[in-house]
Design a protein around this motif. Sequence first.
Motif: not given
Length: 338
Positions: A234-254
Amino acid sequence: MFETVALVGATGAVGRIMRQLLEERDFPAKTFRFLASARSAGSTLTFKGQEYTVEELTKSAFAGVDLVLASTPDDTAAEYLPSAVEVGATVIDESGYWRMKDGVALVIPEVNPEDAINAKGIIASPNCSTTQMVMALKPLHDAAKVTRVIVSTYQATSGAGVQGTADLLEGSRAHLDGKVHSYKAFKKPIAFNAIPQIGSEKEQGYTSEEMKMVYETRKILGDENIQVCPTCVRIPVSNCHSESITVETAKPVSPEEARELFSNFPGITVVDDLKEGLYPLPNECDGRDEVFIGRIRRDISNPDGITFWCVSDNLRKGAATNAVQIAELLAAHRFQKV
Ligand code: A2P
């Protein structure tokens, strides 16, 4: 069109936006009713230029209702929503209580609309942090099969309801004035801080909010093998969630392919030009219905990984918009016209 739509939790942070959306999008229903706790019963609110009296939510309140949109605490949803199903209403619920129950559809209209159409009784809308992440995962999953996700969230105070944002504003003011604020929605001070706990402690040192991201993602994407490692903050921002997302896939995606896949997916807007300083920001996504993605790049630690930044209005696509979109999907399916 629907005969009677009941909005349960109409006075809450999400309920207010649902009301606004039903009005803005001219939702097809003959009659609307607005319900909340005994605390608000008897107060008035305006909808489509007309004044309505807020009714108390009781088990007998659903007579004649054919669609319920609900956003309340979990215990309220558990206690009252079955009464709506008993009288034949379709229920779209924003609480966490019903999401993982067998036989309950968990739906993001852009991702698994067929689950809403085939559902009986309660249709659940996912947790806000899950929804924006799964919107981003879906095009990657379809193209290259997502196998693993590492996600850190930066979640706004509005996710803790009306009181969450009041706490941020009052707590910040008190902090600047050198005073102590007594927080109601948070167990730690949120002003000028970051709290690495949202929800209660669950298995293996993860919190309830984090485990929602694990289980709900698998249910919505219909893939029990996807591994998700979340940290919710939880951060001191009143609205809108942010996410840092790292994804591994079966087939590489550039990164170029990912950018293309995101750009072509309904409900996603790509804002991605680091040189120009362009990436999604919570204050710029506030009030918008899309999921915004930027900072798309290769995971330099893993040839099968890509990583990106994802921001969305947690009260809108994370809650109210998603629920209203489910209702619109049902209306289009049942009445052939929204
Ligand atoms: P009320 O405003 O009368 O308390 P929030 O976003 O602030 O968490 O809002 C939650 C919503 O759920 C509000 O509309 C709130 O009504 C409603 N609510 C909370 N508890 C109950 C309850 N026991 N019965 C009916 N509605 C409830």
